[in-house]
Design an enzyme around this catalytic site. Structure first.
Site: not given
Ligand code: AMP
Length: 174
Positions: A61, A98
């Site tokens: 992204r 994460e």
């Protein structure tokens, strides 16, 4: 700067891609031309008066606004990609996410020694990806002069992983 308008175009998806993750989806922002324009102009703002040679965009992204940011700053765009995607000779760095573990790569000729580099992604979470990109830039002799994100997840303290004393810019914080 109307950050509320940008914020209202970010959608939270619970338990994606794994249980317990609150995924910040920026596709509604991309759908809306005003949100797009406001985002690009907010990303540009801190770097407008600086000399930037390269924007390093992080897969995937970071490729959405990265090239526009580079064009408007008259800088080059460097894609930092996941393992095995770049065709030429690469330098690599393993990092923690994460959710999961991965390897980030950059072409060895993407940055020249002494160049001023801004690292850009849509979101700063644990900081593992941006830290890996930082290491790759430094390895190639570049100078990281700033970090640029649309979103910071402050509760994950990703900032602690990034170079001390280097400005970290974001538009929206959760
Ligand atoms: P990190 O390395 O933990 O800072 O993670 C940053 C990268 O993972 C970015 O490329 C983000 O696009 C993606 N990411 C991590 N957590 C999220 C989240 N909660 N929502 C959306 N993207 C995320």
């Amino acid at each position: 700067m109307d950050t509320d308008y940008i914020r209202s175009h970010i959608r939270t998806i619970l338990d994606f891609p794994e249980e317990g993750i609150q995924f910040k989806d920026i596709t509604p922002l991309l759908l809306d031309s005003k949100a797009n324009e406001l985002t690009l102009s907010a990303l540009l703002e801190p770097f407008k008066t600086l000399s930037v040679d390269k924007i390093v965009g992080l897969e995937s992204r970071g490729f959405l606004f990265g090239p526009s940011l580079a064009k408007d700053l008259r800088a080059g765009f460097v894609p930092a990609r996941k393992k095995g995607k770049l065709p030429y000779k690469t330098t690599q760095k393993e990092y923690g996410l994460e959710y999961g573990q991965d390897v980030l790569e950059m072409h060895i000729d993407a940055i020249k020694p002494g160049e001023n580099v801004v690292i850009h992604d849509d979101l700063l979470a644990t900081g593992g990806t941006a830290k890996a990109a930082t290491d790759l830039v430094l390895e190639l002799g570049g100078k990281v002069i700033g970090y640029s994100f649309i979103i910071e997840l402050s509760f994950l303290s990703g900032k602690n992983q990034l170079l001390e004393g280097i400005p970290i810019h974001y538009i929206i914080q959760y």
